[in-house]
Design an enzyme around this catalytic site. Structure first.
Site, PDB file in Angstrom:
ATOM      1  N   GLY A  93      -0.018  -8.593   7.492  1.00 11.19           N
ATOM      2  CA  GLY A  93       0.196 -10.030   7.486  1.00 11.19           C
ATOM      3  C   GLY A  93       0.522 -10.557   8.874  1.00 11.19           C
ATOM      4  O   GLY A  93       0.006 -11.605   9.299  1.00 11.19           O
ATOM      5  N   ARG A 109       9.731 -12.353   3.221  1.00 11.65           N
ATOM      6  CA  ARG A 109      10.655 -12.342   2.072  1.00 11.65           C
ATOM      7  C   ARG A 109      12.107 -12.403   2.535  1.00 11.65           C
ATOM      8  O   ARG A 109      12.945 -13.051   1.915  1.00 11.65           O
ATOM      9  CB  ARG A 109      10.394 -11.077   1.239  1.00 11.65           C
ATOM     10  CG  ARG A 109      11.303 -10.917   0.023  1.00 11.65           C
ATOM     11  CD  ARG A 109      10.900  -9.681  -0.770  1.00 11.65           C
ATOM     12  NE  ARG A 109      10.837  -8.503   0.061  1.00 11.65           N
ATOM     13  CZ  ARG A 109      11.894  -7.757   0.393  1.00 11.65           C
ATOM     14  NH1 ARG A 109      13.101  -8.091  -0.045  1.00 11.65           N
ATOM     15  NH2 ARG A 109      11.752  -6.675   1.131  1.00 11.65           N
ATOM     16  N   TYR A 125       7.842  -4.066  12.058  1.00 11.99           N
ATOM     17  CA  TYR A 125       6.515  -3.532  11.754  1.00 11.99           C
ATOM     18  C   TYR A 125       5.617  -3.376  12.973  1.00 11.99           C
ATOM     19  O   TYR A 125       4.865  -2.408  13.055  1.00 11.99           O
ATOM     20  CB  TYR A 125       5.822  -4.416  10.711  1.00 11.99           C
ATOM     21  CG  TYR A 125       6.508  -4.425   9.377  1.00 11.99           C
ATOM     22  CD1 TYR A 125       6.301  -3.398   8.467  1.00 11.99           C
ATOM     23  CD2 TYR A 125       7.402  -5.439   9.027  1.00 11.99           C
ATOM     24  CE1 TYR A 125       6.944  -3.384   7.234  1.00 11.99           C
ATOM     25  CE2 TYR A 125       8.049  -5.435   7.802  1.00 11.99           C
ATOM     26  CZ  TYR A 125       7.822  -4.397   6.906  1.00 11.99           C
ATOM     27  OH  TYR A 125       8.468  -4.385   5.698  1.00 11.99           O
ATOM     28  N   THR A 137      -9.704  -2.219   9.378  1.00 13.52           N
ATOM     29  CA  THR A 137      -8.752  -2.931  10.238  1.00 13.52           C
ATOM     30  C   THR A 137      -7.388  -2.260  10.199  1.00 13.52           C
ATOM     31  O   THR A 137      -6.658  -2.399   9.215  1.00 13.52           O
ATOM     32  CB  THR A 137      -8.605  -4.385   9.764  1.00 13.52           C
ATOM     33  OG1 THR A 137      -8.339  -4.380   8.347  1.00 13.52           O
ATOM     34  CG2 THR A 137      -9.868  -5.189  10.022  1.00 13.52           C
ATOM     35  N   LYS A 169     -11.307   2.594  -1.799  1.00 16.75           N
ATOM     36  CA  LYS A 169     -11.246   3.357  -0.539  1.00 16.75           C
ATOM     37  C   LYS A 169      -9.871   3.970  -0.321  1.00 16.75           C
ATOM     38  O   LYS A 169      -9.763   5.051   0.272  1.00 16.75           O
ATOM     39  CB  LYS A 169     -11.671   2.478   0.636  1.00 16.75           C
ATOM     40  CG  LYS A 169     -10.754   1.291   0.956  1.00 16.75           C
ATOM     41  CD  LYS A 169      -9.720   1.604   2.021  1.00 16.75           C
ATOM     42  CE  LYS A 169      -8.848   0.393   2.290  1.00 16.75           C
ATOM     43  NZ  LYS A 169      -7.822   0.685   3.327  1.00 16.75           N
ATOM     44  N   ASN A 217      -2.407   5.850   3.331  1.00 15.38           N
ATOM     45  CA  ASN A 217      -3.057   6.591   2.252  1.00 15.38           C
ATOM     46  C   ASN A 217      -3.464   7.984   2.727  1.00 15.38           C
ATOM     47  O   ASN A 217      -3.181   8.988   2.065  1.00 15.38           O
ATOM     48  CB  ASN A 217      -4.274   5.811   1.770  1.00 15.38           C
ATOM     49  CG  ASN A 217      -3.904   4.489   1.148  1.00 15.38           C
ATOM     50  OD1 ASN A 217      -3.438   4.424   0.021  1.00 15.38           O
ATOM     51  ND2 ASN A 217      -4.115   3.400   1.882  1.00 15.38           N
TER      52      ASN A 217
END
Length: 368
Positions: free
Chosen positions: A21, A40, A57, A144, A206, A271
């Protein structure tokens, strides 16, 4: 009537101040748009606005001017011309319900999260359409990594919305085209698609295939294995996309094969990293040094395979990952079973199935 050239959207809202984001908000801010980034946590929003950095982040990335962070949904959404939703897929429905009172009428909503809702089997666009009727719903998806995008490395992605009859008469003025114009600039190059289903399926599947690649890489296998899983994973994407009304060729583009190749090529991907740790024998609670990291493919291993079973689409790689993650299957036994399935034809037009001649021959795990 004189021709009016298409215009980019000038005020946009990004919901979700995680790494992706923040990267998308950075792209829009660099392009000179008025951007509201919703976080948040109020403390994070205040720090981003005060320092022009998201230290939680993307700590080493300077964010552009024109980007204001807030934890107030009304402030984030008032006057917006488009919304990019980058919240976790598991919380998407609740997020839609939260923003509904603050959302301007008929503004486009683009999903930058990926998955299938577990209980309903809905693609995420269907969740948004059900909760927020009257809004065009699309997606931004592609190969990305957030940090590279935020640093303005050359990056390509797909912006997909269904096209109405009016959109087809003037495609350059469609929500997809106007959002693509807004994102275009610097190193970020979007492409436009009218196949939202194909784009969404590629993004959801994916992540599961990337966990499989990580598992096998962590277990000691190398490039041959990864290439096989990527290629056959693309085939699973095509079958599911086609069954749901998408186009097989979409899966060979940025949002399918492109995103899959990137996600399966580096442990920068959460992942791939999760699979790699599991393949090395790390128990799930100890992965990521015990930190509670959200891994979309872990959630979607269940929802994707449930959906595939519901509509009768074979997805053996996804089923193998789901068995290891959620059904207590032994990783080595599960991948041995995957590799010794009956021999099939490629392409499927040649109808062939042969029993594997050595179903009990195990793969050599742990050999580099």
């Amino acid at each position: 009537m004189p021709y009016t050239p298409p215009q980019p959207l000038r005020r946009l809202t990004v919901l979700g101040a995680g790494s992706w984001g923040t990267a998308l908000a950075s792209v829009l801010g660099r392009n000179g748009h008025d951007v509201r980034l919703w976080a948040r946590r109020p403390a994070l929003a205040e720090r981003i606005t005060a320092t022009s950095r998201n230290d939680d982040y993307l700590a080493d990335v300077d964010l552009p001017g024109g980007l204001i962070a807030t934890s107030d949904l009304n402030a984030a959404l008032t006057g917006t011309e488009a919304v990019l939703m980058v919240t976790p897929s598991a919380t998407l429905r609740a997020m839609c319900q939260a923003i509904k009172p603050h959302l301007p009428e008929a503004v486009p909503i683009a999903l930058a999260c990926k998955g299938v809702e577990r209980r309903s089997g809905y693609l995420l666009s269907e969740v948004v359409s059900e909760e927020l009727p009257g809004h065009p719903v699309g997606a931004v998806s592609g190969p990305t990594f957030a940090r590279e995008t935020a640093l303005d490395h050359p990056t390509a992605a797909t912006v997909a919305f269904p096209f109405s009859y009016r959109d087809r008469l003037a495609p350059e003025k469609s929500p997809a085209a106007r959002l693509a114009l807004s994102l275009s600039g610097g190193g970020f190059r979007p492409y436009v698609s009218d196949d939202l289903v194909g784009v969404e399926v590629g993004g959801a599947v994916k992540n599961v295939i990337a966990i499989a690649c990580g598992m096998m890489s962590g277990a000691g296998f190398a490039e041959n294995t990864r290439a096989a899983l990527i290629t056959r994973g693309i085939d699973e994407m095509k079958l599911l996309a086609q069954a749901l009304g998408g186009k097989r060729e979409t899966v060979t583009g940025l949002s399918g094969a492109g995103d899959l190749t990137l996600t399966c090529s580096s442990t920068t991907s959460r992942n791939m990293s999760l699979g790699y740790q599991l393949g090395q024998g790390t128990p799930r609670p100890s992965c990521f040094e015990g930190r509670p990291v959200v891994v979309e493919g872990e959630v979607n291993a269940v929802s994707v395979t449930d959906l595939a079973h519901r509509i009768g689409v074979p997805m053996p790689i996804c089923e193998t990952v789901n068995a290891v993650l959620h059904k207590g299957a032994d990783l080595q036994e599960a991948f041995n079973a995957l590799w010794t399935r009956p021999i099939e034809a490629e392409p499927y037009a040649l109808d062939l199935s042969l029993a594997h001649p050595s179903p009990d021959l195990p793969l050599q795990f742990g050999v580099n």
